[in-house]
Design an enzyme around this catalytic site. Structure first.
Site, PDB file in Angstrom:
ATOM      1  N   HIS A  52       6.221   8.467   2.191  1.00 61.61           N
ATOM      2  CA  HIS A  52       6.145   8.702   0.747  1.00 61.61           C
ATOM      3  C   HIS A  52       5.971   7.364   0.044  1.00 61.61           C
ATOM      4  CE1 HIS A  52       6.787  10.737  -3.062  1.00 61.61           C
ATOM      5  NE2 HIS A  52       7.413   9.634  -3.419  1.00 61.61           N
ATOM      6  N   ASP A  84      13.170  19.989  -9.364  1.00 63.05           N
ATOM      7  CA  ASP A  84      12.508  18.687  -9.565  1.00 63.05           C
ATOM      8  C   ASP A  84      11.197  18.851 -10.325  1.00 63.05           C
ATOM      9  OD1 ASP A  84      12.085  15.815  -9.121  1.00 63.05           O
ATOM     10  OD2 ASP A  84      10.343  16.571  -8.044  1.00 63.05           O
ATOM     11  N   ARG A 142      11.155  14.604 -17.691  1.00 62.25           N
ATOM     12  CA  ARG A 142      11.378  13.146 -17.709  1.00 62.25           C
ATOM     13  C   ARG A 142      10.121  12.422 -18.165  1.00 62.25           C
ATOM     14  NH1 ARG A 142      12.471  12.129 -11.892  1.00 62.25           N
ATOM     15  NH2 ARG A 142      12.431   9.946 -12.514  1.00 62.25           N
ATOM     16  N   SER A 161      14.788  12.786  -7.036  1.00 69.20           N
ATOM     17  CA  SER A 161      13.533  13.516  -7.144  1.00 69.20           C
ATOM     18  C   SER A 161      12.738  13.413  -5.838  1.00 69.20           C
ATOM     19  CB  SER A 161      12.732  12.927  -8.321  1.00 69.20           C
ATOM     20  OG  SER A 161      11.391  13.302  -8.269  1.00 69.20           O
ATOM     21  N   LYS A 209      12.679  16.525  -2.415  1.00 70.10           N
ATOM     22  CA  LYS A 209      11.454  17.135  -1.874  1.00 70.10           C
ATOM     23  C   LYS A 209      11.302  16.828  -0.384  1.00 70.10           C
ATOM     24  CE  LYS A 209       9.389  15.197  -5.325  1.00 70.10           C
ATOM     25  NZ  LYS A 209       8.636  14.655  -6.446  1.00 70.10           N
TER      26      LYS A 209
HETATM   27  N1  URA Z   1       7.873  10.182  -7.563  1.00 73.94           N
HETATM   28  C1  URA Z   1       8.636  11.295  -7.594  1.00 73.94           C
HETATM   29  O1  URA Z   1       8.423  12.229  -6.827  1.00 73.94           O
HETATM   30  N2  URA Z   1       9.640  11.357  -8.466  1.00 73.94           N
HETATM   31  C2  URA Z   1       9.934  10.354  -9.330  1.00 73.94           C
HETATM   32  O2  URA Z   1      10.884  10.476 -10.078  1.00 73.94           O
HETATM   33  C3  URA Z   1       9.138   9.210  -9.306  1.00 73.94           C
HETATM   34  C4  URA Z   1       8.101   9.134  -8.399  1.00 73.94           C
END
Ligand code: URA
Length: 443
Positions: free
Chosen positions: A95, A174, A181, A196, A200
């Site tokens: 990620h 999220d 946000r 966040s 995931k």
């Molecule tokens: N990527 C995400 O999935 N969430 C965030 O809050 C920032 C970057």
């Protein structure tokens, strides 16, 4: 239905820098997901968290509650192969916290799959100046981001790598909270970003995870100190959940590679898969692949599979598996505008945020999530920091389908790059070329 807590009490507690109980956190995330806590109440709570933070226990509870808001994937049933000593293929994921010109997932997923590791890359679309992996891949004729759960497992078991859209049922809290946000100035909070991302990734059920935490003007984290803190928080959450997690801190003051956009980034990724491509893209792809292999107990050198074409073979299968034609010509925008160097010298600065924003304004990105992106829009960088340029030489080519977009793109690029006389240039150019700044692991 009567609710066990009052949203206003929870907001007040965090506003006054108090600690939220696990029960309060479980409730507020669940109630927000089902609509019993209003958007404006969650906005106030997100701002209170932004200002006063979450302690480690609150953060674990917040992340767990986000995971519990949806479905958890399980790759174990189909990932069995006779060649594996424990009868289970390892899954590994990467990620990135988001950057400009960051097309690394494209060569990385097939590269790691070469070694028998299954790579489920559930990815997102771009919002704002950072691009989205799915937007890039959708520039390949025929390629589709939607893959059903059964087909996902089938492709993982055969080709070994899938890059696809995450289902709406993966951490739905999220999905809602991130959109909120985005419009309430509460994105750049370490506990909110960490929960966040990790909700995931943990819900996705991967065995190991490598994080590419970007640092610099084009990243959420502008300083190495903040990026290091985010990386430690992410690694801590991963390890707590039983996911082997490491993080690399990587440079994002300068765009990655020489292409920023959608189709232009796919083209660059294919160059890397063909054993060429820009040095920084190759270096980061190989470094992340090495981390993913190591997390699955393998010591092989992934550079070999880029050089000998094995990663390209997997890429071609991976694109075909999702309806794409790996041999089709990629779209090129109809209009191009070239910015040239005004003097001789060395390019010493090329600001990632400005280039990302310009590419977005040219049509490669979207302002609202329902907007369409232009497959052929973007920017080609003909010089990178540290390179000599001559007066009149092309510095960058801007591409779009709508020529009226050039003016606003050029405006944001003004003052974003600098050419310095050669004698003074050497030091700063050397610093800007470092790609990997640090490595954070649980040990
Ligand atoms: N990527 C995400 O999935 N969430 C965030 O809050 C920032 C970057």
């Amino acid at each position: 239905m009567s609710e066990p807590f009052d949203a206003v009490d929870v907001i007040r507690a965090k506003r006054d820098a108090g600690r939220l109980s696990t029960e309060q956190i479980d409730w507020v995330i669940d109630a927000y997901t089902r609509g019993a806590v209003a958007e404006e109440q969650m906005a106030a709570l997100a701002m209170a968290v932004y200002l006063n933070g979450l302690d480690p226990q609150e953060l674990s509870a917040w992340t767990a509650a986000m995971i519990a808001s949806g479905r958890r994937l399980d790759f174990s049933p189909i990932l069995r192969s006779p060649g594996n000593p424990d009868g289970k293929i390892a899954t590994a994921d990467k990620h990135s916290t988001g950057g400009v010109g960051d097309k690394i997932t494209l060569p990385l997923a097939p590269l790691v799959a070469v070694y028998g590791i299954a790579v489920p890359q559930l990815s997102g679309r771009g919002l704002g100046h950072t691009g989205g992996t799915l937007d890039k891949l959708e520039s390949i004729p025929g390629w589709r981001a939607q893959v059903g759960p059964e087909r996902l497992l089938e492709i993982l078991g055969s080709t070994g790598a899938v890059v696809c859209a995450a289902g709406a049922d993966l951490a739905p809290a999220d999905r809602k909270l991130y959109a909120l946000r985005d419009v309430t100035g509460t994105v750049e909070s370490i506990p909110l970003i960490a929960s966040s991302i990790m909700s995931k990734k943990i819900a996705e059920g991967t065995d190991s995870l490598v994080l590419d935490v970007k640092v610099g003007t084009g990243a959420f984290m502008k300083t190495p100190e903040r990026a290091r803190e985010l990386a430690r928080t992410l690694v801590g959450l991963g390890e707590q959940a039983g996911v082997r997690t490491t993080a690399l801190l990587t440079e994002m003051s300068v765009p990655l590679g020489r292409a920023v956009g959608n189709a232009v980034e796919v083209e660059e990724a294919v160059q890397v898969l063909a054993g060429g491509g820009p040095d920084d893209v190759v270096e980061l792809t190989v470094a992340l692949a090495r981390e993913m292999l190591a997390a699955s107990g393998m010591q092989e050198d992934p550079a070999e599979a880029l050089a000998d074409g094995r990663a390209m073979d997997v890429w071609r299968r991976m694109i075909r598996d999702q309806g794409g034609d790996p041999d089709a010509a990629l779209p090129v925008a109809r209009h191009e505008h070239v910015i040239t160097a005004p003097t001789d010298g060395v390019l010493t600065r090329l600001d990632a945020l400005a280039v990302g924003t310009a590419s977005w304004r040219l049509g490669a990105g979207r302002a609202r999530k329902e907007d369409a992106v232009q497959a052929g829009a973007g920017i080609l960088l003909h010089a990178k920091p540290g390179e000599r340029v001559r007066a009149g030489q092309a510095l960058m080519s801007l591409r779009t389908e709508d020529p009226e977009r050039f003016t606003r793109a050029e405006q944001v690029l003004e003052g974003s790059w600098e050419i310095t006389q050669e004698a003074r240039a050497a030091d700063s150019a050397g610093v800007e070329r470092r790609v990997i700044l640090d490595r954070i692991s649980a040990e």
